[in-house]
Design a protein around this motif. Structure first.
Motif, PDB file in Angstrom:
ATOM      1  N   GLN A  78      49.294 -11.939   7.669  1.00 32.69           N
ATOM      2  CA  GLN A  78      49.579 -11.182   8.892  1.00 32.69           C
ATOM      3  C   GLN A  78      49.802  -9.707   8.591  1.00 32.69           C
ATOM      4  O   GLN A  78      49.310  -8.839   9.302  1.00 32.69           O
ATOM      5  CB  GLN A  78      50.799 -11.766   9.609  1.00 32.69           C
ATOM      6  N   LEU A  79      50.515  -9.410   7.515  1.00 33.35           N
ATOM      7  CA  LEU A  79      50.776  -8.016   7.157  1.00 33.35           C
ATOM      8  C   LEU A  79      49.493  -7.324   6.695  1.00 33.35           C
ATOM      9  O   LEU A  79      49.261  -6.160   7.036  1.00 33.35           O
ATOM     10  CB  LEU A  79      51.850  -7.934   6.068  1.00 33.35           C
ATOM     11  N   ILE A  80      48.644  -8.033   5.965  1.00 34.52           N
ATOM     12  CA  ILE A  80      47.347  -7.465   5.568  1.00 34.52           C
ATOM     13  C   ILE A  80      46.520  -7.171   6.815  1.00 34.52           C
ATOM     14  O   ILE A  80      45.918  -6.100   6.944  1.00 34.52           O
ATOM     15  CB  ILE A  80      46.588  -8.426   4.632  1.00 34.52           C
ATOM     16  N   ALA A  81      46.502  -8.117   7.751  1.00 38.24           N
ATOM     17  CA  ALA A  81      45.739  -7.935   8.994  1.00 38.24           C
ATOM     18  C   ALA A  81      46.257  -6.740   9.783  1.00 38.24           C
ATOM     19  O   ALA A  81      45.469  -5.909  10.268  1.00 38.24           O
ATOM     20  CB  ALA A  81      45.819  -9.205   9.838  1.00 38.24           C
ATOM     21  N   ASP A  82      47.555  -6.627   9.916  1.00 37.18           N
ATOM     22  CA  ASP A  82      48.138  -5.499  10.656  1.00 37.18           C
ATOM     23  C   ASP A  82      47.878  -4.174   9.954  1.00 37.18           C
ATOM     24  O   ASP A  82      47.608  -3.159  10.599  1.00 37.18           O
ATOM     25  CB  ASP A  82      49.643  -5.703  10.825  1.00 37.18           C
ATOM     26  N   THR A  83      47.947  -4.173   8.633  1.00 38.59           N
ATOM     27  CA  THR A  83      47.738  -2.944   7.868  1.00 38.59           C
ATOM     28  C   THR A  83      46.304  -2.442   7.976  1.00 38.59           C
ATOM     29  O   THR A  83      46.062  -1.250   8.157  1.00 38.59           O
ATOM     30  CB  THR A  83      48.092  -3.175   6.381  1.00 38.59           C
ATOM     31  N   LEU A  84      45.343  -3.375   7.900  1.00 41.59           N
ATOM     32  CA  LEU A  84      43.935  -2.975   7.909  1.00 41.59           C
ATOM     33  C   LEU A  84      43.311  -2.966   9.296  1.00 41.59           C
ATOM     34  O   LEU A  84      42.208  -2.473   9.476  1.00 41.59           O
ATOM     35  CB  LEU A  84      43.130  -3.906   6.987  1.00 41.59           C
ATOM     36  N   GLY A  85      44.006  -3.540  10.282  1.00 41.86           N
ATOM     37  CA  GLY A  85      43.500  -3.522  11.646  1.00 41.86           C
ATOM     38  C   GLY A  85      42.517  -4.636  11.954  1.00 41.86           C
ATOM     39  O   GLY A  85      41.668  -4.481  12.832  1.00 41.86           O
ATOM     40  N   PHE A  86      42.621  -5.762  11.255  1.00 37.76           N
ATOM     41  CA  PHE A  86      41.776  -6.920  11.514  1.00 37.76           C
ATOM     42  C   PHE A  86      42.635  -8.042  12.065  1.00 37.76           C
ATOM     43  O   PHE A  86      43.861  -8.000  11.978  1.00 37.76           O
ATOM     44  CB  PHE A  86      41.085  -7.399  10.228  1.00 37.76           C
ATOM     45  N   ALA A  87      41.991  -9.068  12.578  1.00 36.34           N
ATOM     46  CA  ALA A  87      42.709 -10.247  13.040  1.00 36.34           C
ATOM     47  C   ALA A  87      43.150 -11.063  11.828  1.00 36.34           C
ATOM     48  O   ALA A  87      42.515 -11.042  10.777  1.00 36.34           O
ATOM     49  CB  ALA A  87      41.816 -11.093  13.944  1.00 36.34           C
TER      50      ALA A  87
END
Length: 96
Positions: free
Chosen positions: A35-44
């Protein structure tokens, strides 16, 4: 701590670049959650989940090769068999 980037349009389809895959690999190795990777990079989160399960253990270069190979297999397959493939060329030679 990294700040989340502006979220990309979740309704459109985007292909991950090799840069994105490298960032996913680095953040995953640092112990970031999906979730944090997704939020950081702007992906789902589902995009990150699918990407991390593309190759085990995750390696950005191998994942890029796998994605390129699979992308190359997309699309309609040719109906021209080797014997049919030469027919248009023979017809053109006859005209010229």
């Amino acid at each position: 701590m990294l700040r989340p980037t502006k979220r990309r349009n979740s309704l459109s389809y985007s292909i991950l670049s090799s840069y994105d895959r490298g960032a996913i690999e680095k953040l995953h190795k640092l112990g970031y959650s999906m979730q944090l990777i997704a939020d950081t990079l702007g992906f789902a989160k589902s995009t990150i989940h699918c990407e991390l399960h593309r190759v085990q253990p995750y390696n950005a270069q191998l994942a890029q090769k796998d994605a390129d190979r699979k992308r190359g297999q997309c699309g309609r397959k040719s109906t021209l068999t080797p014997d049919k493939h030469s027919i248009p060329y023979r017809s053109i030679k006859a005209i010229v």
